[in-house]
Write a protein that holds these residues in place. Structure first.
Motif, PDB file in Angstrom:
ATOM      1  N   GLY A 137      25.140  10.840  44.495  1.00 20.99           N
ATOM      2  CA  GLY A 137      25.586  12.267  44.176  1.00 20.99           C
ATOM      3  C   GLY A 137      26.162  13.367  44.795  1.00 20.99           C
ATOM      4  N   THR A 139      29.621  14.940  45.246  1.00 18.60           N
ATOM      5  CA  THR A 139      30.688  15.675  44.253  1.00 18.60           C
ATOM      6  C   THR A 139      32.038  14.635  43.772  1.00 18.60           C
ATOM      7  N   VAL A 145      30.976  18.178  39.234  1.00 22.56           N
ATOM      8  CA  VAL A 145      30.159  17.799  39.397  1.00 22.56           C
ATOM      9  C   VAL A 145      29.690  16.065  40.081  1.00 22.56           C
ATOM     10  N   SER A 146      28.708  15.423  40.335  1.00 25.52           N
ATOM     11  CA  SER A 146      28.588  14.659  40.641  1.00 25.52           C
ATOM     12  C   SER A 146      28.213  13.616  39.729  1.00 25.52           C
ATOM     13  N   TRP A 148      25.744  11.762  39.007  1.00 27.04           N
ATOM     14  CA  TRP A 148      24.194  11.850  38.408  1.00 27.04           C
ATOM     15  C   TRP A 148      24.486  13.075  38.039  1.00 27.04           C
ATOM     16  N   ASP A 149      25.520  14.002  37.776  1.00 23.75           N
ATOM     17  CA  ASP A 149      25.244  15.708  36.806  1.00 23.75           C
ATOM     18  C   ASP A 149      25.899  14.962  35.443  1.00 23.75           C
ATOM     19  N   ALA A 152      23.257  12.927  34.083  1.00 23.40           N
ATOM     20  CA  ALA A 152      22.387  13.865  33.663  1.00 23.40           C
ATOM     21  C   ALA A 152      22.438  14.916  32.193  1.00 23.40           C
ATOM     22  N   ARG A 207      14.238  12.423  41.479  1.00 21.57           N
ATOM     23  CA  ARG A 207      14.385  12.242  40.190  1.00 21.57           C
ATOM     24  C   ARG A 207      13.045  13.408  39.647  1.00 21.57           C
ATOM     25  N   GLU A 211      14.523  19.879  36.678  1.00 22.13           N
ATOM     26  CA  GLU A 211      15.072  20.625  38.013  1.00 22.13           C
ATOM     27  C   GLU A 211      16.169  21.062  37.076  1.00 22.13           C
ATOM     28  N   ALA A 212      16.833  21.993  37.526  1.00 21.72           N
ATOM     29  CA  ALA A 212      18.738  21.888  36.862  1.00 21.72           C
ATOM     30  C   ALA A 212      19.415  20.832  37.062  1.00 21.72           C
ATOM     31  N   ARG A 213      19.480  20.413  38.601  1.00 20.62           N
ATOM     32  CA  ARG A 213      20.017  18.778  39.115  1.00 20.62           C
ATOM     33  C   ARG A 213      19.500  17.642  38.937  1.00 20.62           C
ATOM     34  N   LEU A 215      19.303  14.610  39.294  1.00 21.37           N
ATOM     35  CA  LEU A 215      19.655  13.711  39.689  1.00 21.37           C
ATOM     36  C   LEU A 215      18.857  12.217  39.543  1.00 21.37           C
TER      37      LEU A 215
END
Length: 437
Positions: A137, A139, A145-146, A148-149, A152, A207, A211-213, A215
């Motif tokens: 998670g 950056t 981004v991470s 996980w980003d 996703a 998770r 949501e937008a992120r 995770l």
């Protein structure tokens, strides 16, 4: 099984870095990201004799290590002492099988080495009261981004490092270690004979797909299979963004596994599948609590990756607040069907002394008329007045002598032997416990 014992230490590797707060996570100062400990940790592992351990130890205020891929040797244990954290590097080029292959979003491919690999090395282990943190998670330096980003946003898949991958590693042990925030799966065990997980914690943030992120995408806890056998997961706690445990039945299948005395929190539950082509057999899940998992006890497969799943027993299980407390599905997939030439069959699946509360949908659903789901309900009870629904197709359910108050509707190509009855549910008093910080 007897509780593992930490081997004597051959070498102590002292920490040189200090962890810092990074929002909700622990991480490293930007200036420390390039100060890799990979070489000195790997050298210590390579020089350690069998039956001994390499200890990663804090040193005053220095409590952290950062590393790219490491390889364990036969008979050698990596010991992360209490107060020490091994961070996975955020430089994905460190893990790349070929230039640019890791940290990508692609439909398929294996482009990353794991943080810790055990390949055809018997008797290795990862132990200690410290932490191994993949920082999924956090950056990525130079990006917004991470990991996980990236996951996703990937429509077809994502090529990101896993935390621990053991391949044909007989008698491999995880003991007391905390594994967290892997960019992808936390632990994968394939093709080996003898795998013990005892007193381990596996965790990511929860998770939320809306949501937008969201995770923690594809962050399974422990995934044994692909030809593995003789496995024990016990006295452990798991909360992840995907399956808490996912038994993989393709690539040679899995047989002889015990899951005992564990607590699952959020995640996708105690799963078998989705690949079951190689077969899954002789699995015992006993003394398990599932508290708020998206699914409880689940067997999932589909026509393009199915096989025989049989002799599976779930006993003395408490489930609460799970939208799908029991789910057997032969048509798992994003399209809801996934037809193909390898249909799954579920036989001799026994649910014994299972107590459910909080509502949800029970699913007993085979693939088609010839490839069915067969289950026995023996002491399976809902224990409250919450709303429960049922899906019942291509399945055969038997009510055992312990009784069950699950009232199955008339289903499509579905049969029932026996009838619902009253009984005494297994007690869940005191069994749902807080996450062990």
């Amino acid at each position: 099984m007897t509780e593992p014992v930490i081997p004597p230490v051959c070498t102590v590797v002292a920490a040189k870095l200090s962890s810092v707060a990074d929002g909700p996570y622990r991480s490293l100062a930007a200036a420390d990201e390039s100060k890799l400990d990979t070489g000195r940790i790997q050298s210590a592992i390579d020089a350690c004799p069998k039956g001994k351990s390499v200890a990663l130890r804090s040193n005053g205020k220095a409590d952290a290590f950062v590393s790219g891929p490491l390889t364990l040797r036969a008979g050698v244990t990596l010991l992360v002492d209490k107060g020490a954290t091994l961070f996975g590097s955020l430089d994905f080029s460190q893990y790349a099988v070929k230039p640019g292959s890791c940290g990508a979003v692609e439909p398929k491919g294996k482009g990353c080495k794991p943080l810790i690999a055990i390949d055809r090395a018997a008797g290795a282990g990862i132990m200690g009261d410290g932490v191994i943190d993949g920082r999924g998670g956090v950056t990525i330096p130079g990006k917004t981004v991470s990991a996980w980003d990236l996951a996703a946003g990937g429509k077809g898949g994502q090529i990101l490092p896993r935390l621990v991958v053991a391949n044909h590693a007989d008698d491999f042990t995880l003991y007391r270690i905390t594994l967290k925030n892997s960019p992808n799966f936390h632990v994968v065990y394939s093709g080996g004979d003898g795998f013990t997980v005892w007193g381990v914690k596996v965790e990511t943030p929860q998770r939320f797909t809306h949501e937008a992120r969201p995770l923690a995408h594809n962050t399974d806890g422990i995934d044994p299979g692909n030809g593995a056998r003789n496995i024990t997961v016990t006295h452990s706690s798991i909360r992840t963004g995907d399956d808490n445990i996912a038994i993989k039945g393709d690539g040679g299948g899995l047989t002889n596994m015990t899951v005992s005395h564990n607590h699952f929190y959020y995640g996708h539950g105690m799963s078998i599948g989705s690949g079951t082509q190689g077969g899954v057999s002789h699995v015992l899940v006993t003394d398990l609590t599932l508290d708020g998992t998206d699914n409880g006890l689940r067997i999932k497969s589909a026509g393009n990756r199915g096989g025989l799943v049989h002799d599976i027993t779930y006993e003395n299980v408490c489930i609460r607040n799970s939208p799908h407390p029991i789910q057997l599905t032969g048509s798992y997939g994003s399209d809801g069907a996934s037809r193909g030439d390898f249909p799954p069959v579920y036989k001799d699946i026994t649910f014994k002394n299972v107590a459910v509360s909080g509502g949800g949908e029970f699913m007993f659903s085979g693939y088609d008329e010839a490839h069915r789901a067969e289950a026995t309900l023996d002491g399976v009870f809902v224990t409250d007045a919450a709303k429960y629904t049922y899906k019942f197709t291509h399945a055969d359910v038997i009510y055992g002598k312990g009784g069950s108050n699950l009232t199955l509707p008339a289903g499509t190509d579905a049969t029932v032997k026996g009838a619902p009855s009253n009984g005494t549910p297994t007690s869940c008093a005191g069994r749902f416990v807080p996450w062990p910080e």
